[in-house]
Write a protein that holds these residues in place. Structure first.
Motif, PDB file in Angstrom:
ATOM      1  N   ASN A   1       0.838  -1.208   0.000  1.00 28.68           N
ATOM      2  CA  ASN A   1       0.000   0.000   0.000  1.00 28.68           C
ATOM      3  C   ASN A   1       0.870   1.254   0.000  1.00 28.68           C
TER       4      ASN A   1
ATOM      5  N   LYS B   1      -8.130   2.486  -5.839  1.00 23.78           N
ATOM      6  CA  LYS B   1      -7.248   2.042  -6.935  1.00 23.78           C
ATOM      7  C   LYS B   1      -8.049   1.318  -8.020  1.00 23.78           C
TER       8      LYS B   1
ATOM      9  N   GLY C   1      -7.198  -5.500   1.387  1.00 22.35           N
ATOM     10  CA  GLY C   1      -5.920  -5.625   2.093  1.00 22.35           C
ATOM     11  C   GLY C   1      -5.993  -5.179   3.546  1.00 22.35           C
TER      12      GLY C   1
HETATM   13 MG   LIG Z   1      -3.847  -2.911  -0.401  1.00 23.54          MG
END
Ligand SMILES: [Mg+2]
Ligand SMILES: Nc1ncnc2c1ncn2[C@@H]1O[C@H](COP(=O)(O)OP(=O)(O)OP(=O)(O)O)[C@@H](O)[C@H]1O
Length: 535
Positions: free
Chosen positions: A431, A485, A492
């Motif tokens: 990230n 994104k 995540g």
């Molecule tokens: Mg992520």
């Protein structure tokens, strides 16, 4: 009501004086003297008439013979209207049979006959009464008269009804909530269970509950723990709380949560009262949730493998090309007229080192992306972080990320699952890399730090100089499927937080003073006292 048999003699004209005639006059006189009882039929009638109860007498077949004044006033009838079968009109039709059975002189045991029935008052309202009758029996053993008294028990009946209803509510509530109550007297060992508790244990209602029976039902692996709880309770420990499994006759398992409070009644006797909650469903859902979560965690790890494929290929390719080059050099060194054995040996050693490097990458990958059940072991967070960094090195390089690591010395171990914790570190590092990929006007700094806080928690902080997070985003980013994104799944951070919370820790995000964001993992030290030196 005290048992009283009155001997009947012929010649009782008003049907009232059987009591008076029951004893010889001399005896009566003596009791008058002793008790100061007023003499005379008129006085006696006055007393009976003004007694605040419904007093009556009836013939052996149940026909009314006489009623006191209070009775007549209460039902609002004249003696004539009440006489014979007139009284049966006053009894609620549903209850009349019961009263008639009580007055059936052909049935054995004629004393202390009782029946509860509703009696109609003068204003038409039915109220519950207890009809009590005693038989007057002649010398031949025949019933010659019933003497009775009816007492208003409306308040008691209402209270009973209220009690029944609340008991029914309680039982239903307990059934729905899968909960049962118990009480346990330490001194006598007496155990009382509510009906729902019998159902939870699938015990026969008629069989008395004993500690032995409870332990026999307990799952073999849990018996020791429960026995210890019982011992502590018996030796006077204050409260009971225990979660354990029981094994049913059909081999199925139930999870129970037991909670008991120690109470001391007016006597010095100690008693535990409490509840047992069937928490099997909660355990099953938790197990299902854990398994779904670990499936998902595996899927996201495998997806990461896809996106990392290029950099991992690079990571393996480097030592492989080193191996090929070294092998070539080695061949050359040995093939000449004067073989350079020393140089060839050194090159061969480098070849071996590169081979190990490639093998290491593959081993790490295999561990991280394999599917296996979680296992808790003592983990050195520094070492876990370094392994992840090694895997992501090419990724970081390609993203032009400048990595700085500050790993604390002598960091305590944490109890955890290595693969899960590495997955969290990998998510945070990726990230951070993503957040910095568009940054051109400043260095892309990634700072990975570990430390021990003052509450004995091991911290891992991943700090970047990327796009940063706004105040309203700092919690939303942990929601499942929240992503900014194009290629992101938004899983995540949500998976990472669940993993860390399973380790009894926290995962939080904050904006930096300067550009970028910091993510902090905090996990309690395992308390095993094993200290790991920084790698
Ligand atoms: Mg992520
Ligand atoms: N270091 C960071 N700096 C700025 N924003 C971040 C950072 N880390 C996460 N975020 C924000 O939080 C969102 C959620 O992150 P999360 O890791 O849960 O999902 P994702 O990275 O978008 O997708 P994936 O499921 O592939 O990880 C990101 O899309 C991003 O907007």
């Amino acid at each position: 009501m005290a048992r009283r048999i009155i001997k009947w003699r012929e010649g009782d004209p008003d049907g009232f004086g059987s009591a008076r005639k029951a004893r010889p006059p001399r005896e009566l006189k003596r009791s008058e003297d002793k008790l100061g009882f007023p003499a005379g039929e008129a006085d006696l009638k006055l007393i009976v008439d003004s007694t605040p109860g419904l007093i009556w007498s009836a013939l052996p077949d149940g026909r009314n013979e006489w009623a006191n004044r209070h009775y007549l006033e209460y039902v609002g009838l004249s003696p004539r209207e009440l006489r014979d079968w007139g009284w049966t009109d006053l009894i609620h039709p549903e209850d009349l049979d019961r009263v008639m059975i009580a007055l059936d002189s052909t049935l054995p045991s004629r004393d202390d006959r009782q029946a509860e029935a509703r009696l109609r008052r003068h204003d038409g309202e039915y109220r519950w009464f207890l009809f009590s009758a005693n038989a007057a029996i002649d010398e031949g053993g025949n019933v010659v008269r019933w003497h009775g008294m009816s007492t208003d028990i409306e308040a008691r009946k209402r209270a009973e009804e209220e009690l029944r209803r609340s008991e029914a509510f309680l039982a239903e509530g307990q059934h729905l909530a899968q909960i049962g109550n118990f009480s346990w007297r330490i001194a006598t060992g007496e155990i009382i269970w509510s009906e729902p508790l019998y159902r939870i244990f699938e015990f026969e209602l008629t069989v008395p509950v004993t500690l032995e029976a409870i332990l026999a039902r307990t799952h073999p692996e849990e018996r020791q723990g429960l026995s210890e709880q019982i011992d502590r309770a018996q030796s006077g420990e204050v409260d009971l709380e225990h979660e354990y499994r029981i094994l049913m006759a059909d081999g199925s398992i139930k999870w129970l949560h037991l909670k008991g409070r120690r109470v001391q009644g007016t006597s010095s006797e100690v008693e535990y009262v409490g509840a047992v909650l069937d928490v099997t469903q909660r355990h099953l859902s938790q197990a299902a949730l854990n398994s779904a979560r670990s499936e998902l965690a595996h899927v996201t790890r495998v997806m990461s493998l896809g996106t990392l494929a290029a950099s991992i290929a690079h990571e393996i390719n480097q030592p492989l090309s080193g191996i090929i080059t070294n092998a070539g050099t080695c061949l050359r060194m040995l093939a000449g007229d004067q073989p350079n054995v020393e140089g060839a040996l050194e090159t061969a050693r480098r070849t071996i080192r590169d081979g190990h490097r490639a093998a290491d990458v593959v081993t790490r990958l295999r561990a991280l992306f394999s599917k296996r059940p979680a296992s808790i072991e003592p983990i050195d967070i520094n070492h876990a972080a370094l392994e992840v960094i090694a895997l992501l090195r090419s990724d970081l390089c390609m993203g032009r990320v400048v990595l700085k690591t500050e790993l604390a010395d002598q960091l305590p171990l944490v109890a955890g699952d290595l693969v899960q914790l590495q997955q969290v570190i990998m998510n945070l590092v990726r990230n951070a890399t993503d957040a910095m990929c568009g940054i051109e006007d400043r260095p892309r700094l990634l700072d990975i730090r570990t430390e021990l806080d003052d509450r004995d928690h091991v911290r891992l902080i991943v700090k970047d100089s990327g796009a940063g997070i706004s105040a309203d985003e700092s919690e939303r980013i942990f929601e499942a499927f929240y992503t900014t994104k194009n290629e992101g799944m938004g899983m995540g951070l949500s998976i990472s937080r669940a993993i860390i919370e399973n380790h009894h820790g926290t995962l939080t995000a904050a904006s930096n003073d300067g550009p970028g964001a910091s993510f902090m993992v905090s996990i309690p030290a395992s308390g095993e006292g094993i200290l790991a030196s920084s790698a």
